[in-house]
Scaffold this motif. Sequence first.
Motif, PDB file in Angstrom:
ATOM      1  N   GLU A 269       0.812  -1.214   0.000  1.00  0.00           N
ATOM      2  CA  GLU A 269       0.000   0.000   0.000  1.00  0.00           C
ATOM      3  C   GLU A 269       0.847   1.266   0.000  1.00  0.00           C
ATOM      4  O   GLU A 269       0.458   2.280  -0.576  1.00  0.00           O
ATOM      5  CB  GLU A 269      -0.987  -0.028   1.171  1.00  0.00           C
ATOM      6  CG  GLU A 269      -2.001  -1.178   1.035  1.00  0.00           C
ATOM      7  CD  GLU A 269      -3.167  -1.076   1.999  1.00  0.00           C
ATOM      8  OE1 GLU A 269      -3.278  -0.060   2.707  1.00  0.00           O
ATOM      9  OE2 GLU A 269      -3.988  -2.017   2.033  1.00  0.00           O
ATOM     10  N   ARG A 270       2.023   1.215   0.624  1.00  0.00           N
ATOM     11  CA  ARG A 270       2.900   2.394   0.594  1.00  0.00           C
ATOM     12  C   ARG A 270       3.414   2.651  -0.821  1.00  0.00           C
ATOM     13  O   ARG A 270       3.453   3.793  -1.291  1.00  0.00           O
ATOM     14  CB  ARG A 270       4.079   2.191   1.551  1.00  0.00           C
ATOM     15  CG  ARG A 270       3.700   2.274   3.024  1.00  0.00           C
ATOM     16  CD  ARG A 270       4.927   2.193   3.908  1.00  0.00           C
ATOM     17  NE  ARG A 270       4.584   2.258   5.306  1.00  0.00           N
ATOM     18  CZ  ARG A 270       5.476   2.210   6.299  1.00  0.00           C
ATOM     19  NH1 ARG A 270       6.767   2.098   6.009  1.00  0.00           N
ATOM     20  NH2 ARG A 270       5.083   2.277   7.547  1.00  0.00           N
ATOM     21  N   LYS A 271       3.811   1.577  -1.489  1.00  0.00           N
ATOM     22  CA  LYS A 271       4.309   1.712  -2.868  1.00  0.00           C
ATOM     23  C   LYS A 271       3.185   2.183  -3.784  1.00  0.00           C
ATOM     24  O   LYS A 271       3.390   3.043  -4.651  1.00  0.00           O
ATOM     25  CB  LYS A 271       4.867   0.382  -3.362  1.00  0.00           C
ATOM     26  CG  LYS A 271       5.430   0.443  -4.785  1.00  0.00           C
ATOM     27  CD  LYS A 271       5.994  -0.889  -5.225  1.00  0.00           C
ATOM     28  CE  LYS A 271       6.625  -0.798  -6.621  1.00  0.00           C
ATOM     29  NZ  LYS A 271       5.676  -0.337  -7.648  1.00  0.00           N
ATOM     30  N   SER A 280      -0.570   9.043   1.209  1.00  0.00           N
ATOM     31  CA  SER A 280      -1.125   7.831   1.815  1.00  0.00           C
ATOM     32  C   SER A 280      -2.438   7.497   1.130  1.00  0.00           C
ATOM     33  O   SER A 280      -3.041   8.336   0.455  1.00  0.00           O
ATOM     34  CB  SER A 280      -1.364   8.036   3.320  1.00  0.00           C
ATOM     35  OG  SER A 280      -2.389   9.002   3.525  1.00  0.00           O
TER      36      SER A 280
END
Length: 455
Positions: A269-271, A280
């Motif tokens: 999810e960060r990528k 975010s």
Amino acid sequence: MSNYEAYFQGNRDEHLKELKEWLAIPSISALSEHKQDIQAAAGWLADALTRAGMDKVEVHETKGHPIVYAERLRAPGKPTVLIYGHYDVQPVDPLNLWTTPPFEPAIRDGKLYARGATDDKGQLFLHVKAVEAILREEGELPVNVKFCIEGEEEISGESLPEFLKANKEKLAADAVVISDSSLLEPGKPSICTGLRGLCSLEVTVSTAKTDLHSGLYGGAVPNALHALVSLLDSLHDEKGRVTVEGFYEGVPVLSELEKADLASYNPDERKLAADLGLDSLYGEEGFSFTERTGARPTLELNGVWGGFQGEGTKTVIPKEAHAKITCRLVGSQDPQKTLDRVERHLKANIQKGAKVSIVPGERAFAFTCDPSDAMLQLAADAYEEVYGARAVFTKDGGSIPVVATFSNVLKAPVVMMGFGLPDENLHAPDEHLNLDNFDKGLLTLVKYLHKAAQA
């Protein structure tokens, strides 16, 4: 079996030239000024199906846009595969965000850029050329094949559902195959076994009988924009949950097995956030990205406008403000009941001195199918032979309203074999199709038609 890799490589330039011709036709179904372009796109497809070797090709006029039907039924005792797709495309605004004009197809860095490149002309074109290749290389198809292609998918038109119900015998098939979805990521194919449903509405908030001077009336009369913003803010709580009473009725609770399956293809999810240019992600608290986009319902604002839009300043209190809202639905959520509930919420929460009116739009139930069906399993096998990775069975966050209609009317499994990628800007500027999947898609579909003969 013929060497199809050599065949497609040898004909690649010609195939891309043909696809560019089709993509150059601005078949935007939402805009009436493109009605002739819609007709031209349908005619182009009918000619391509004829050249491919289909025995019967028909263009059926409707109250809306034409439906293109074709068949080749020379495989007695073998299954019948019905291929569905759409030749209409989304509007192109904002034009200034396109690197090259949307209807002047261009290849850059191994990608074909044009409106419709991935949704859905490019993916549908693969089926036409796969059938043509088998007929040229082998002389006959391993299964019976039908095409049913519409020009109203992007506007959720009624012509195809009516055509399906009126022509059940003509369209009867052992599987409906659709390429209007995506791989999970490059090299990682998927077969969608669930689609979210849909309902939409347009909201208008009105106040005074005319726009008012903000110096003379500001602070003393209701402002349509303020009232609309307050109203829209009331639709979600601080945890991202929809506050409309009864909204979650019919939403299934995810089992541990379903959660584990969804987690198996949940992205980093960060990528993902970084790739999208975000600090975010955001969404309903307590659910992963994959759960939010495939297994949970949503209520989204698609457009908000009102007041002065021009350059500079105009000190006005607008008399009207507008918003477009779309809800994605899951499980047994009823689209009409959802619309009714949203309308009740809006009317109950409108600011004092303002009025709200609602115009309902599209309605479609969610769709689900059994991944253990032989026709779906054979599709996963075909992907594995070409991509080196067996397709994962997923649930898709998008909506293709006619899929549930195909399933309900024809009582046949729906095999969703997508060859797009999630980041190909469908519905957005610089829509494109990765040509690696163009090449692999052709091979995968040829293999699937041969494997389907075993079912």
